[in-house]
Design an enzyme around this catalytic site. Structure first.
Site, short mmCIF file in Angstrom:
data_model
loop_
_atom_site.label_atom_id
_atom_site.label_comp_id
_atom_site.label_asym_id
_atom_site.label_seq_id
_atom_site.Cartn_x
_atom_site.Cartn_y
_atom_site.Cartn_z
N SER A 32 0.84 -1.20 0.00
CA SER A 32 0.00 0.00 0.00
C SER A 32 0.87 1.24 0.00
CB SER A 32 -0.87 -0.01 1.27
OG SER A 32 -1.43 1.26 1.50
N TYR A 56 -1.57 -1.16 10.91
CA TYR A 56 -1.90 -1.67 9.57
C TYR A 56 -0.75 -1.39 8.61
CZ TYR A 56 -3.53 -1.26 4.78
OH TYR A 56 -3.61 -1.35 3.43
N LYS A 70 2.15 -3.90 6.44
CA LYS A 70 2.49 -3.87 5.01
C LYS A 70 4.01 -3.72 4.82
CE LYS A 70 -1.55 -4.58 3.39
NZ LYS A 70 -1.83 -5.90 2.78
N ASN A 97 -14.98 3.28 6.02
CA ASN A 97 -13.87 4.15 6.40
C ASN A 97 -13.43 5.00 5.22
OD1 ASN A 97 -13.45 2.99 9.03
ND2 ASN A 97 -12.63 1.19 8.00
N ARG A 154 -5.84 12.56 -3.36
CA ARG A 154 -5.42 11.16 -3.45
C ARG A 154 -5.39 10.71 -4.91
NH1 ARG A 154 -4.69 12.41 0.94
NH2 ARG A 154 -5.15 11.38 2.91
C1 UD1 Z 1 -6.84 4.74 3.62
C2 UD1 Z 1 -5.77 4.38 4.58
C3 UD1 Z 1 -4.68 3.65 3.84
C4 UD1 Z 1 -5.24 2.40 3.21
C5 UD1 Z 1 -6.40 2.78 2.31
C6 UD1 Z 1 -7.09 1.50 1.88
C7 UD1 Z 1 -5.91 6.07 6.36
C8 UD1 Z 1 -5.21 7.20 7.05
N1 UD1 Z 1 -5.30 5.56 5.27
O1 UD1 Z 1 -6.29 5.63 2.65
O2 UD1 Z 1 -3.63 3.33 4.74
O3 UD1 Z 1 -4.23 1.73 2.48
O4 UD1 Z 1 -7.35 3.57 3.00
O5 UD1 Z 1 -8.10 1.78 0.98
O6 UD1 Z 1 -6.97 5.63 6.78
N2 UD1 Z 1 -12.35 11.30 3.43
C9 UD1 Z 1 -13.36 12.17 3.82
N3 UD1 Z 1 -14.51 11.66 4.37
C10 UD1 Z 1 -14.69 10.33 4.56
C11 UD1 Z 1 -13.67 9.43 4.18
C12 UD1 Z 1 -12.51 9.97 3.62
O7 UD1 Z 1 -13.23 13.40 3.66
O8 UD1 Z 1 -15.75 9.93 5.09
C13 UD1 Z 1 -11.15 11.85 2.79
C14 UD1 Z 1 -9.85 11.56 3.54
O9 UD1 Z 1 -9.57 12.57 4.48
C15 UD1 Z 1 -8.84 11.53 2.36
C16 UD1 Z 1 -9.65 10.99 1.19
O10 UD1 Z 1 -11.02 11.21 1.54
O11 UD1 Z 1 -8.42 12.84 2.05
C17 UD1 Z 1 -9.45 9.51 0.97
O12 UD1 Z 1 -9.68 8.81 2.19
P1 UD1 Z 1 -9.78 7.21 2.23
O13 UD1 Z 1 -10.69 6.74 1.17
O14 UD1 Z 1 -10.10 6.82 3.64
O15 UD1 Z 1 -8.33 6.72 1.82
P2 UD1 Z 1 -6.90 7.06 2.48
O16 UD1 Z 1 -7.04 7.69 3.80
O17 UD1 Z 1 -6.10 7.77 1.44
#
Ligand code: UD1
Length: 337
Positions: free
Chosen positions: A123, A147, A151, A196, A229
């Site tokens: 990851s 987590y 990895k 999440n 992202r």
């Molecule tokens: C997350 C994990 C990462 C993992 C990946 C798996 C964290 C810190 N990182 O990545 O280690 O490999 O998932 O898929 O959890 N966001 C919102 N509202 C929400 C959900 C997310 O604003 O309800 C935002 C987050 O702040 C981020 C973006 O959306 O900026 C992407 O978030 P997410 O989909 O959770 O992925 P990562 O955090 O990049």
């Protein structure tokens, strides 16, 4: 024959189809701890054949040894792992036991059977807070959660195995942010409980299961203040695994590490707008505090996978949103269990 562990999960199920399409025989194992047996019915419909599958826990060494004795497995794609960052901080031992224990027991069974070709689901989380953007594979590594540690430790274990026995060929694939679903709408991501990750949360708002999206942080130094992202379509990711296996199984191939991303970053609000366009749904949201552990921006230097494997992502953000929506709309309760 290719063994997929965690075979009924989100990325694995799409990879299963991509492997079939490329002409490989596949055997899947899963313990359904975070997936549904219904995936097998959907694969059957999509592939027009019965998936070869065994229910087993990858931590069960005897079950893994038996699997390799009974099937002519020539390579493994190891997806089976827990993946919730927050949960990993609350239950670190469960993450180390499952993610590290599972990797070790599969690798031991491989050594015992002489199968030494391995593709590992790593990851972008191994980069921690990126020092440079886009992120090359040579960037420094640091993790911020149990987590993420599993990895990085997994990568190191596999590098040690390959150093000890040059017959091993290992691909360490660092995924960025997988989203989307198979274009049929028959398989997709089915998170248990509250999602999440961003895309499943957005699709559940669209389908009426959640009221509003919370956007974590509006004050990052990014294009609009929200997190950026590298979203990658799961079908592109699946094809990346096929390319990785082809490379490893070619006589001239060798072990490698590669980012699997598009090389393009999108902000949370850009993704929400793209989703609204693709679905014609309105996504109400509130901008709230930053989520602990999130970085401002994270996107791949995707050139190594392109140069080494001849693979690059072809599907853009609009297709990712349209396909995520088709899956959620046609399966409002996921696989229904
Ligand atoms: C997350 C994990 C990462 C993992 C990946 C798996 C964290 C810190 N990182 O990545 O280690 O490999 O998932 O898929 O959890 N966001 C919102 N509202 C929400 C959900 C997310 O604003 O309800 C935002 C987050 O702040 C981020 C973006 O959306 O900026 C992407 O978030 P997410 O989909 O959770 O992925 P990562 O955090 O990049």
């Amino acid at each position: 024959m290719i063994l997929l562990t965690g075979a009924t999960g989100y990325i694995a199920s799409h990879t299963w189809l991509a492997l079939w399409a490329a002409g490989y025989d596949v055997i899947g194992v899963d313990d359904f701890s975070n997936s549904s047996p219904e995936v097998l019915n959907r694969l059957q419909r999509l592939g027009g054949r019965t998936p070869l599958f065994e229910r087993a826990d990858v931590c069960d060494s005897a079950a893994m040894l038996s699997l390799f004795k009974r099937h002519p497995i020539s390579a493994v794609v190891h997806f089976a792992a827990f993946k919730a960052v927050g949960e990993s901080s609350a239950k670190p031992l469960a993450y180390y036991r499952n993610n590290i224990g599972g990797l070790v027991s599969v690798a031991e069974a491989m050594n015992a059977s002489g199968c030494k070709t391995f593709v590992f689901s790593s990851s972008a989380t191994v980069y921690g807070t990126p020092e440079q953007l886009p992120i090359p594979e040579s960037a420094s590594l640091a993790t911020t959660s149990p987590y993420g540690a599993t990895k990085l430790i997994g990568e190191n274990i596999l590098a040690d195995i390959a150093r000890a026995d040059p017959a091993w060929r290992v691909a360490l694939l660092r995924y960025f942010n997988p989203v989307g679903a198979h274009e049929s709408g028959l398989i997709g991501e089915d998170p248990r409980g509250t999602p999440n990750n961003l895309m499943p949360y957005v699709t559940q708002v669209a389908v009426g299961k959640r009221e509003r999206l919370q956007v974590f942080g509006g004050d990052y130094e990014t294009v609009d203040g929200t997190g950026v992202r590298d979203y990658i379509h799961v079908s592109d990711l699946a094809e990346g695994h096929v390319a990785a296996l082809r490379h490893l199984m070619d006589p001239s191939g060798s072990s490698f590490t590669a980012n699997l991303g598009t090389g393009r970053g999108h902000s949370v609000l850009e993704l929400v707008r793209a989703f609204e366009r693709a679905s014609s749904c309105h996504i109400p949201y509130d901008i709230v505090a930053r989520r602990t552990g999130d970085v401002a921006a994270c996107y791949a230097d995707a050139s190594r996978a392109r140069d080494l494997l001849g693979w690059q992502a072809t599907r853009g953000i609009d297709a990712m949103c349209a396909d995520s929506w088709r899956w959620q709309r046609s399966n409002p309760h996921g696989y229904g269990d």
